[in-house]
Design an enzyme around this catalytic site. Sequence first.
Site, mmCIF file in Angstrom:
data_model
loop_
_atom_site.group_PDB
_atom_site.id
_atom_site.type_symbol
_atom_site.label_atom_id
_atom_site.label_comp_id
_atom_site.label_asym_id
_atom_site.label_seq_id
_atom_site.Cartn_x
_atom_site.Cartn_y
_atom_site.Cartn_z
ATOM 1 N N HIS A 123 -2.006 -5.534 1.421
ATOM 2 C CA HIS A 123 -3.284 -6.182 1.136
ATOM 3 C C HIS A 123 -3.005 -7.611 0.706
ATOM 4 O O HIS A 123 -2.010 -7.873 0.027
ATOM 5 C CB HIS A 123 -4.020 -5.459 -0.007
ATOM 6 C CG HIS A 123 -5.169 -6.266 -0.558
ATOM 7 N ND1 HIS A 123 -6.409 -6.248 0.029
ATOM 8 C CD2 HIS A 123 -5.231 -7.170 -1.581
ATOM 9 C CE1 HIS A 123 -7.210 -7.094 -0.638
ATOM 10 N NE2 HIS A 123 -6.510 -7.662 -1.611
ATOM 11 N N LYS A 174 0.835 -1.212 0.000
ATOM 12 C CA LYS A 174 0.000 0.000 0.000
ATOM 13 C C LYS A 174 0.873 1.268 0.000
ATOM 14 O O LYS A 174 2.090 1.193 0.238
ATOM 15 C CB LYS A 174 -0.933 -0.045 1.213
ATOM 16 C CG LYS A 174 -1.936 -1.217 1.173
ATOM 17 C CD LYS A 174 -2.900 -1.170 2.363
ATOM 18 C CE LYS A 174 -3.911 -2.312 2.298
ATOM 19 N NZ LYS A 174 -4.939 -2.196 3.378
ATOM 20 N N ASN A 179 -2.036 -0.054 6.861
ATOM 21 C CA ASN A 179 -1.500 -1.313 7.394
ATOM 22 C C ASN A 179 -0.616 -2.057 6.394
ATOM 23 O O ASN A 179 -0.553 -3.273 6.383
ATOM 24 C CB ASN A 179 -2.646 -2.188 7.932
ATOM 25 C CG ASN A 179 -3.677 -2.492 6.869
ATOM 26 O OD1 ASN A 179 -3.519 -2.151 5.715
ATOM 27 N ND2 ASN A 179 -4.744 -3.163 7.269
ATOM 28 N N ARG A 217 2.244 -6.558 9.524
ATOM 29 C CA ARG A 217 1.453 -5.478 10.134
ATOM 30 C C ARG A 217 1.895 -5.208 11.571
ATOM 31 O O ARG A 217 1.966 -4.050 11.992
ATOM 32 C CB ARG A 217 -0.036 -5.811 10.032
ATOM 33 C CG ARG A 217 -0.553 -5.619 8.593
ATOM 34 C CD ARG A 217 -1.899 -6.238 8.389
ATOM 35 N NE ARG A 217 -2.536 -5.799 7.145
ATOM 36 C CZ ARG A 217 -3.677 -6.313 6.675
ATOM 37 N NH1 ARG A 217 -4.286 -7.279 7.346
ATOM 38 N NH2 ARG A 217 -4.186 -5.870 5.551
ATOM 39 N N THR A 251 -5.853 -7.464 10.388
ATOM 40 C CA THR A 251 -6.149 -6.137 9.822
ATOM 41 C C THR A 251 -5.726 -5.033 10.785
ATOM 42 O O THR A 251 -5.091 -4.060 10.387
ATOM 43 C CB THR A 251 -7.667 -6.026 9.552
ATOM 44 O OG1 THR A 251 -8.084 -7.160 8.795
ATOM 45 C CG2 THR A 251 -7.995 -4.737 8.807
ATOM 46 N N ARG A 285 -1.758 -14.323 4.141
ATOM 47 C CA ARG A 285 -2.512 -13.572 5.160
ATOM 48 C C ARG A 285 -1.868 -13.761 6.541
ATOM 49 O O ARG A 285 -1.882 -12.855 7.365
ATOM 50 C CB ARG A 285 -3.991 -13.941 5.151
ATOM 51 C CG ARG A 285 -4.714 -13.348 3.927
ATOM 52 C CD ARG A 285 -6.222 -13.425 4.035
ATOM 53 N NE ARG A 285 -6.758 -12.603 5.111
ATOM 54 C CZ ARG A 285 -7.181 -11.337 4.965
ATOM 55 N NH1 ARG A 285 -7.127 -10.732 3.791
ATOM 56 N NH2 ARG A 285 -7.679 -10.682 5.995
ATOM 57 N N GLU A 334 -9.353 -10.102 -8.121
ATOM 58 C CA GLU A 334 -8.342 -9.072 -7.833
ATOM 59 C C GLU A 334 -7.136 -9.172 -8.776
ATOM 60 O O GLU A 334 -6.601 -8.156 -9.213
ATOM 61 C CB GLU A 334 -7.903 -9.176 -6.367
ATOM 62 C CG GLU A 334 -9.033 -8.780 -5.419
ATOM 63 C CD GLU A 334 -8.692 -8.939 -3.938
ATOM 64 O OE1 GLU A 334 -7.573 -9.399 -3.612
ATOM 65 O OE2 GLU A 334 -9.551 -8.597 -3.112
ATOM 66 N N TYR A 347 -12.040 -2.016 -4.197
ATOM 67 C CA TYR A 347 -12.618 -2.269 -2.871
ATOM 68 C C TYR A 347 -14.151 -2.221 -2.882
ATOM 69 O O TYR A 347 -14.752 -1.981 -1.832
ATOM 70 C CB TYR A 347 -12.068 -1.262 -1.860
ATOM 71 C CG TYR A 347 -10.745 -1.679 -1.232
ATOM 72 C CD1 TYR A 347 -10.611 -2.873 -0.518
ATOM 73 C CD2 TYR A 347 -9.625 -0.855 -1.313
ATOM 74 C CE1 TYR A 347 -9.412 -3.246 0.077
ATOM 75 C CE2 TYR A 347 -8.408 -1.221 -0.715
ATOM 76 C CZ TYR A 347 -8.314 -2.415 -0.027
ATOM 77 O OH TYR A 347 -7.132 -2.779 0.571
ATOM 78 N N PHE A 361 -15.586 3.166 6.497
ATOM 79 C CA PHE A 361 -14.215 3.569 6.174
ATOM 80 C C PHE A 361 -13.934 3.590 4.670
ATOM 81 O O PHE A 361 -12.815 3.871 4.252
ATOM 82 C CB PHE A 361 -13.209 2.655 6.894
ATOM 83 C CG PHE A 361 -13.369 1.173 6.625
ATOM 84 C CD1 PHE A 361 -12.876 0.607 5.452
ATOM 85 C CD2 PHE A 361 -13.996 0.346 7.555
ATOM 86 C CE1 PHE A 361 -13.009 -0.744 5.190
ATOM 87 C CE2 PHE A 361 -14.131 -1.024 7.304
ATOM 88 C CZ PHE A 361 -13.641 -1.562 6.121
HETATM 89 P P1 ADP Z 1 -7.901 -6.989 5.283
HETATM 90 O O1 ADP Z 1 -7.067 -5.998 4.499
HETATM 91 O O2 ADP Z 1 -7.165 -7.524 6.483
HETATM 92 O O3 ADP Z 1 -8.492 -8.075 4.423
HETATM 93 P P2 ADP Z 1 -10.572 -5.782 5.329
HETATM 94 O O4 ADP Z 1 -10.823 -6.473 4.026
HETATM 95 O O5 ADP Z 1 -11.564 -5.984 6.422
HETATM 96 O O6 ADP Z 1 -9.125 -6.158 5.919
HETATM 97 O O7 ADP Z 1 -10.477 -4.213 5.095
HETATM 98 C C1 ADP Z 1 -9.806 -3.704 3.961
HETATM 99 C C2 ADP Z 1 -8.928 -2.572 4.406
HETATM 100 O O8 ADP Z 1 -9.742 -1.505 4.888
HETATM 101 C C3 ADP Z 1 -7.975 -2.873 5.574
HETATM 102 O O9 ADP Z 1 -6.774 -3.525 5.192
HETATM 103 C C4 ADP Z 1 -7.705 -1.476 6.123
HETATM 104 O O10 ADP Z 1 -6.776 -0.777 5.294
HETATM 105 C C5 ADP Z 1 -9.080 -0.834 5.960
HETATM 106 N N1 ADP Z 1 -9.916 -0.986 7.173
HETATM 107 C C6 ADP Z 1 -10.486 -2.119 7.636
HETATM 108 N N2 ADP Z 1 -11.170 -1.900 8.767
HETATM 109 C C7 ADP Z 1 -11.032 -0.572 9.027
HETATM 110 C C8 ADP Z 1 -11.505 0.296 10.059
HETATM 111 N N3 ADP Z 1 -12.277 -0.160 11.055
HETATM 112 N N4 ADP Z 1 -11.146 1.592 9.989
HETATM 113 C C9 ADP Z 1 -10.381 2.081 8.994
HETATM 114 N N5 ADP Z 1 -9.912 1.315 7.988
HETATM 115 C C10 ADP Z 1 -10.228 0.005 8.000
HETATM 116 MG MG MG Z 2 -9.893 -7.912 2.898
#
Ligand code: ADP
Ligand code: MG
Length: 138
Positions: free
Chosen positions: A115, A9, A112, A102, A91, A85, A126, A49, A57
């Site tokens: 992805h 990212k 973070n 992370r 996350t 993962r 994707e 996304y 968010f």
């Molecule tokens: P992951 O990337 O671990 O698969 P998610 O798919 O749930 O997580 O979310 C996508 C991305 O959105 C996260 O990696 C993070 O950058 C952002 N995100 C997720 N939850 C939050 C939150 N509560 N507040 C702000 N950003 C968030």
């Molecule tokens: Mg995700």
Amino acid sequence: MERTLSIIKPDGTSRGLIGEVIKRLEENNIKIIAAKMIHMTKKQAQGFYAVHKERPFFDSLTDFMSSGPVVVMALTGENVIPRYRELMGATDYRKAAEGTIRKDFATDIEKNIVHGSDAPETAAFEISYFFNSFEIVA
Ligand code: ADP
Ligand code: MG
């Protein structure tokens, strides 16, 4: 052999963590079969996304993801989706296990570093979002 999509990212690229992430892939026998650096538009980030479009968010996340260059990579390996993962960590970096990307580098639940796809169907979508068949070497 499974495939997954990885993104380093904008926080990862700007903080000089590209090599660090790739080193961890190589150390864990995860093979890169496509890679490029791109700077997404807001619209491209929204399309990527789209599953999160109802989440509170979403707007901030897509602003962040289009704020600077990212490295997108297609990866392959046995069980690479869960294995990558696991390398990424949870996350929320505060809940991520010791030694994960992370846990070691993230500063924020949104920013973070990385992805990774969460299932074979999302990985297929994707990877095809960023790469055509000529850009994948395996
Ligand atoms: P992951 O990337 O671990 O698969 P998610 O798919 O749930 O997580 O979310 C996508 C991305 O959105 C996260 O990696 C993070 O950058 C952002 N995100 C997720 N939850 C939050 C939150 N509560 N507040 C702000 N950003 C968030
Ligand atoms: Mg995700």
